[in-house]
Each structure stands twice: as C-alpha cells, then as structure tokens.
Design a protein around this motif. Sequence first.
Motif, PDB file in Angstrom:
ATOM      1  N   LEU A 167      43.655  47.000  43.770  1.00 43.63           N
ATOM      2  CA  LEU A 167      43.287  45.858  42.938  1.00 43.63           C
ATOM      3  C   LEU A 167      41.805  45.531  43.070  1.00 43.63           C
ATOM      4  O   LEU A 167      41.177  45.074  42.110  1.00 43.63           O
ATOM      5  N   ASP A 168      41.239  45.773  44.243  1.00 46.34           N
ATOM      6  CA  ASP A 168      39.787  45.611  44.399  1.00 46.34           C
ATOM      7  C   ASP A 168      39.038  46.683  43.608  1.00 46.34           C
ATOM      8  O   ASP A 168      38.003  46.405  42.991  1.00 46.34           O
ATOM      9  N   HIS A 169      39.546  47.904  43.623  1.00 44.49           N
ATOM     10  CA  HIS A 169      38.927  48.965  42.815  1.00 44.49           C
ATOM     11  C   HIS A 169      38.988  48.597  41.335  1.00 44.49           C
ATOM     12  O   HIS A 169      38.009  48.757  40.598  1.00 44.49           O
ATOM     13  N   LEU A 170      40.144  48.098  40.912  1.00 40.57           N
ATOM     14  CA  LEU A 170      40.315  47.733  39.500  1.00 40.57           C
ATOM     15  C   LEU A 170      39.394  46.578  39.118  1.00 40.57           C
ATOM     16  O   LEU A 170      38.759  46.594  38.048  1.00 40.57           O
ATOM     17  N   GLY A 171      39.293  45.577  39.988  1.00 44.69           N
ATOM     18  CA  GLY A 171      38.396  44.454  39.719  1.00 44.69           C
ATOM     19  C   GLY A 171      36.945  44.888  39.645  1.00 44.69           C
ATOM     20  O   GLY A 171      36.188  44.422  38.782  1.00 44.69           O
ATOM     21  N   ALA A 172      36.547  45.789  40.540  1.00 42.98           N
ATOM     22  CA  ALA A 172      35.170  46.293  40.517  1.00 42.98           C
ATOM     23  C   ALA A 172      34.891  47.042  39.221  1.00 42.98           C
ATOM     24  O   ALA A 172      33.796  46.938  38.641  1.00 42.98           O
ATOM     25  N   TYR A 173      35.874  47.783  38.737  1.00 44.22           N
ATOM     26  CA  TYR A 173      35.711  48.513  37.473  1.00 44.22           C
ATOM     27  C   TYR A 173      35.542  47.554  36.299  1.00 44.22           C
ATOM     28  O   TYR A 173      34.674  47.748  35.444  1.00 44.22           O
ATOM     29  N   LEU A 174      36.360  46.501  36.261  1.00 42.95           N
ATOM     30  CA  LEU A 174      36.268  45.542  35.160  1.00 42.95           C
ATOM     31  C   LEU A 174      34.924  44.825  35.160  1.00 42.95           C
ATOM     32  O   LEU A 174      34.354  44.547  34.107  1.00 42.95           O
ATOM     33  N   LYS A 175      34.416  44.532  36.345  1.00 46.24           N
ATOM     34  CA  LYS A 175      33.171  43.769  36.450  1.00 46.24           C
ATOM     35  C   LYS A 175      31.921  44.631  36.263  1.00 46.24           C
ATOM     36  O   LYS A 175      30.938  44.196  35.668  1.00 46.24           O
ATOM     37  N   LYS A 176      31.963  45.860  36.817  1.00 50.21           N
ATOM     38  CA  LYS A 176      30.739  46.648  36.893  1.00 50.21           C
ATOM     39  C   LYS A 176      30.815  48.004  36.194  1.00 50.21           C
ATOM     40  O   LYS A 176      29.836  48.738  36.168  1.00 50.21           O
ATOM     41  N   ASN A 177      31.969  48.353  35.661  1.00 42.62           N
ATOM     42  CA  ASN A 177      32.172  49.634  34.996  1.00 42.62           C
ATOM     43  C   ASN A 177      31.938  50.788  35.972  1.00 42.62           C
ATOM     44  O   ASN A 177      32.796  51.051  36.810  1.00 42.62           O
ATOM     45  N   ARG A 178      30.804  51.456  35.927  1.00 43.29           N
ATOM     46  CA  ARG A 178      30.555  52.590  36.817  1.00 43.29           C
ATOM     47  C   ARG A 178      30.129  52.088  38.194  1.00 43.29           C
ATOM     48  O   ARG A 178      29.019  52.326  38.663  1.00 43.29           O
ATOM     49  N   PHE A 179      31.070  51.411  38.848  1.00 44.30           N
ATOM     50  CA  PHE A 179      30.730  50.855  40.160  1.00 44.30           C
ATOM     51  C   PHE A 179      30.536  51.959  41.196  1.00 44.30           C
ATOM     52  O   PHE A 179      29.937  51.743  42.249  1.00 44.30           O
ATOM     53  N   ASP A 180      31.026  53.155  40.905  1.00 42.35           N
ATOM     54  CA  ASP A 180      30.785  54.274  41.814  1.00 42.35           C
ATOM     55  C   ASP A 180      29.296  54.577  41.917  1.00 42.35           C
ATOM     56  O   ASP A 180      28.797  54.938  42.992  1.00 42.35           O
ATOM     57  N   GLN A 181      28.584  54.423  40.798  1.00 40.82           N
ATOM     58  CA  GLN A 181      27.154  54.707  40.814  1.00 40.82           C
ATOM     59  C   GLN A 181      26.384  53.666  41.626  1.00 40.82           C
ATOM     60  O   GLN A 181      25.425  53.988  42.332  1.00 40.82           O
ATOM     61  N   GLU A 182      26.828  52.403  41.544  1.00 39.59           N
ATOM     62  CA  GLU A 182      26.184  51.353  42.342  1.00 39.59           C
ATOM     63  C   GLU A 182      26.445  51.575  43.830  1.00 39.59           C
ATOM     64  O   GLU A 182      25.550  51.399  44.665  1.00 39.59           O
ATOM     65  N   ILE A 183      27.672  51.976  44.160  1.00 41.82           N
ATOM     66  CA  ILE A 183      27.988  52.253  45.560  1.00 41.82           C
ATOM     67  C   ILE A 183      27.167  53.429  46.070  1.00 41.82           C
ATOM     68  O   ILE A 183      26.635  53.401  47.185  1.00 41.82           O
TER      69      ILE A 183
END
Length: 775
Positions: free
Chosen positions: A538-554
């Motif tokens: 659910l944290d992964h899903l929330g990060a996706y909704l908020k930031k889209n490509r949150f993998d790139q930010e990480i």
Amino acid sequence: MNDKKRKEAAASLLKDMEATSARMRDLIVAIPPHDLLGYIYAQRLMKAMADQSAEEQCQADTPDDLINEIQFLLEYVHAALASDAAPADMTFDEAKCAELFELGRKLREQAMFFAMATSADTKNGIFGPDTADIEFRAKSIWVVLRGYRYQVLEGEFYRYVLAPHNDVLKEVYGVGAAFIAEGFQAMADATRSGHAEATMEMMKQFEAAQAFSVAQDKTQDEIMEAWVAANAEQAKAAGLAMDDMFRGGIANVSRHTKLPPTLLADLAYQRGEETEFFATGDFAGTPYRTLPARKKPLIQLGSDYYAVDPCFARDAGYRALLYNLLQRKPDYKKAFEDRQKTMSEAAFADILAAQLPGATVLQEIYYKDPTSKQWSENDTLILIDDVLFLVEAKAGAAATIASPALDFGRHAQSVQDLVLKAYKQCERFFNYLNSADEVCLYRLVGGKFEECGRVRRSDYRLMVPIGLTVESFSPFSAYCKELPQVEPLLGRHAFVSLSIDDLFVLKRILPTPGEFAHYMEVRQAVAGMRKAHLFDELDHLGAYLKKNRFDQEIAEQLKGDKLNMLIWDGMSDIVDKAFEGEDWETRPFPTQNFPEELQKLLDALDVTRAHGWLSAEGQIRDLGEDGRKNLAKMLFDLRQTLNQYPARYFVLAGDGKPLFVWLQQHGQQIDWSKVNEKASAASLAVEGSHMVGVVAAVSSDGTYHQAQSFSVRVPTERTEENSSIYEDAARMAHPTRAVNLKQPENAPLGKIKKLGRNDPCPCGSGAKFKRCHGR
C-alpha cells in the motif's frame, strides 16, 4: 555501548517487561470485563471525536498514538481473560484503568528498546549486512503491527478464500462461505461504526420518549415506565445501544453477527483456558511471546463471544477457522490442500480479471529444465500484449512465522522458505525462457506431457516474476529483496512479493490494464533496489499515485555510498483515506491526473487494445506533469485542424523516449506506408534508437474513436530506397521547424492499397494483418 553492556541492558529490559506484563494481568483480571472494555472503547471513541475537530488535529503531534496504545492494550485484555478464570470479586476502578493505559505505554516502550538492544550486535545473517536493521524492524513490527487491512474489504476477502471449502463448511458449521464472509464483515463493521450507530439509536429513542411525554400529565418516572411498557422493542434497542456505548457491546460478535455458536466457539478461548502465554520462562507475558489472540481471536464471556481485540479477529480469524475446520474433519486434509492450491494459483488472474482482458492464462505448466534435464512445474503464466506475469502461489499462512525475539534464525528461515521457494521456481522458468529463441510449454494429461503452447522471450517488453501469498506478508513482502539470494532474474527482472489482500486493493485503485501494467513496471523497478524500503504494497501504491515514477526519485536519492538504508514512510495515506467513511464505495478512488485530451487518447488505446497498446500506454504514463500537459496541448491543437487536413502528426521527444503520434481524420483510411515513412524520418530527426508510434482516429470535435500502437522502423544506413526518409528527417530536424512536426498543408493522401487479412501488418509487428491491427 559494548557487547557486554548491551547484553546486560537487554536482560534488564526483559526483566522489566515481564514485571510490567504481570502487573497488567493482575489489574485486568480484577476489573469486570464488560466495564473494562467499555472504558477502553470509550477512549477510542473520544479520540475519534477529537480527530474530527480541526483544532484538536492541529494540536496533535502524533494523532495515531492513542489508537495504537488502545490496540496494544486490548491484546493484553484478551490474553489475561484467556489465561485466568473470572474471580469472585471484581470492581470497576477508573484509577486502575488509567494505570493500565500507562503500563501499556510503558510495555510497548520497553519492547522497542529491547528490539534495539538485541538487534544492534547482529553483524551479518540471512539479509547480509542489513540483517541488524531488518532484525530490529522485524521485532518492533511483531510488537506493534496489527490489522493492516481495510475493514470494509473483509467480507470480500473471506468470500474468495473460503469459497473452495463451501461444501465442507456447510457440513461442519451448517453455513457456507458467503454466510461466514458476511459474518466477518459484520464483525469488522461493528467495531468500525458501532459507536456511531449506537449513538444514533440512543438519540432516536430519546426523541421518541420525549414525544411520548408531551401528551402525558405524569411524573418523569411514571412517563418512562409507561413508555417502556408501550414500546418494549424500542426500549430493548435503546438498552443494546447503551451496552454498545458503555460496556464493550460493539465487540459482542454473538449479537452483531449471525455466525453459528459452534463456529464462534472454535475461534474463542474460554476464561482460563490458555496456559502458555504467562507460563514461567523467558519472555513470560511479554509481547515477544505469541499472543493468545494470534491463535484464537475471540473470548467467551458468559454465553456470548467477544472480539475483544478487533485487529487479530481479522488477522488470525482466517487461519484459526481453517485450523479448526481440519480439527473437526481431519480426513479433509488432502482435499483441503488441493483446493487451497487451486484457489491460490488462480487468484491473481481471477481477482484481476478486469486488468487482464483477453490474456492467455496457463496454469500448472511443465517444461524440461535444460540444466537438470528434469520436468519442472510452474503455477500460473499470464501473457497479455507485450507483458508476461509468472505467478508462484504459496497457500501457506505467513502469520505462522515464529516470534523474531524467541528465535530470529527460525523467524528468518520461515521468511526464506516462503519467499525463496517461489523465487527459485520463477528463476528456473526464466532461465528456460532464455535457453532458446522459442520454448515449448506442456500440460500433464493422464500421466503424459502434452504441448500446450510456445513462448518467445523477445515478444515481451515487461516480465514480472511474482510470489503470491494468501495472507498479508508485510513487511517481508517488501524486504525479501534484501536476501542475498534474491537477484533480478536474467539480470533485469526483479522478483515481486504480493498477497491476495493486496490484489483486492490494486484492482480498485488501478482499474484498467494500462494503469496496472505501468504500476507493476514501476513496482518491479523498486523491487530491484536494495537499501530502498517502503513498508508494504500500500505504501508502494501510494507512492505511485503521488509521484508516478517514484523509482527514479529513489534511485536519485540512493546515488553514492552515503546511505545504508532509505525508508519512505506514510505513503499509503492517500490509499487509506479511500476506504474510510460510509460512502467509500460511491466516492471516486484516487488516481493520477491526466489532462482531459490525453485521457481520451489513453481511453481509446484501452478500448482498441491493438497489439502494443500497453507499451504505448506505458510510455505516455511515464511522462511527468509537464510532459503530460505538453502532449495534451499538441493533441488538442492538431486535432482541431482535422477538418482542413486529413491527417496530422508530431513527435514528443524527451528522456530518450520519443513518441510519434499520427492523428487521422475519423472515417479516412490510414495510409500505413506514409505513417511508417514519417515515423522513420522522425526517429532519425530526434536521434531516437527506439521510438513508440501511436495512430489515433479522431473527430475534430474531440472524439477519439480508436487508437493503436505500431513499431517505428529506425533506418540504420542510407540507401537509394530510403533516401527520401533521410531527406525528410533533415527537414524535420532543421532548427526553424516547430516542435510539432506535422504534415505539410494540403498534402494529398494519394491512393491507398487495400490490405488483405493475411498480408503482413504494415505496423511492422511481423504478424498477419488479421491478427494485429486488422482485428
């Protein structure tokens, strides 16, 4: 602190924990249980009321602390009641209740310090150099993590996972899976909204009594006596509402559900029945022993059964129910295991059917391992467009893992068993896929292996190996990537761990194939990043909704060697809020924002679903906010001119992923030769080694009738045949050209050759027209 002092501190903390828990037990047993539950639940109600006040919210630094304390205390109330018979003399004492809250806070704090003291000296282990950090989090989570599922989805979960055993449930308990699921939902609803409903009922009956008194010329006592005599049912309802409000009645599952007493008895302790939790020995009565509620989540008080602790009623209820079902019918064990296996293997494709339209789903597939020369089996292979999901299901319960404090090695080994078996099965299959250009798949029919399909690895842009558990496996579902043995398969396809609980949320938040496939692409990227941790799905899903490509930010945050571990916390709040309130089903779920024009194009791709559509959607969904706005503006500007021009085109370049878009006037046949030439020229103009192309049939009024992807052929050298493409590319690349690379005004379409159904598709896929864009 050296090792000796750390061990001494741990021993002291353990002694303190045991003393604190013993005092809590003494206090709990001395207070009438209904009064104690009423007091504790009243504190929760007052906290909820305070949260509704904006002023209170501003003053609260840690708004969930009291809720967590209440949850922890309720677990100990359950443990004490299960471990001790009711004494003859019990009295309610508010001072003792207040002391209980203070002791509960103290015990949680002691348990956290103990987790720190006993984890810090772990030098290495199952999780490599991060074992100490993960051991601490495993111990702390064992103490505080409860109920991380959405209460409103309880019935749906139980309906699905109990359905395979419907006939045996009816035989043993007299009710089927749907009825039991309804009961568990009612149990969850009672603690979620029971106080609010009780308050409304009390107000309703109070207003009725007042109206009755207006017409009576009697004393207040006489009026109430007369009203009760004339309104027996309403008076009873008022009494039950009072019980819910002030005596823990919302936890009374005998009253709030229709579940049969036999089933409730199987899930409940009688007073004094439990003998292990407070027994003499290490960790006696501490949170690091297995709380009784993990085994039997209910408690019998008088003739009724209570879900004293609402979270374990949900977390342990499923496992406890199936355990007792087998106790009552031991000869069902083999059939039970077979049905569990079938259910868990089908769950991914079944629950996510809307996200996998037209997918090829192959279950229990076999192949001959090229290394061992032995036949190997995989659970579920799902092929949709250019995306491959390999799902290895584990029907066992993650909740049976041993306490990490009693034996972290055993605890970690349980994690290994659950994760690595699925991972190794996926690894073998991916190696098989990589062993040849095309591989054969088989089914076992009548003891013989029969070919059932062939797969080419080169056909799939995205390949996701998945380990699926029935129950939630947090936090280890997110931590499994830290196991040294878990590496991306074939060097690039990271392993993802999910639960059936997660699927029920994902199917609502990501309702289309494009959304789901893109999320899994981003999710897989994060799954391949060691040191980067989000608590659960659910944290992964929330990060996706908020930031889209949150993998790139990480990835950006992890650059360099300064960070030992990166933790993103609280990202699930956007998802959590979606399942709050009585109107949660009618409110729109959170989603990423797309400009209206761009959303129309995505919708058209989803409706058309021609070959390559998920790749096109993925590239569009990769865009950030500015990129989405730019693309929407180009679409809007050019499609308005389709009354003057039969077709327009442009390129959106950026991040090394150029997108070629051809807008065709609706009703006009597409000239694929011209589309391919312009797309090839555009790829040269923007120096894109790989370009995705999209063709959309649009009306000038903004209706997108269909949209489809096609492969852009990028020329590698200039020849006489393609010289016109290179010349066109030079014009497109000229600095004076606009960003919107579009067809010259008044350019005629010319005569278009009619394609036969068996001709090669002009989009460049290599498939026949009838099986590609001619569908």
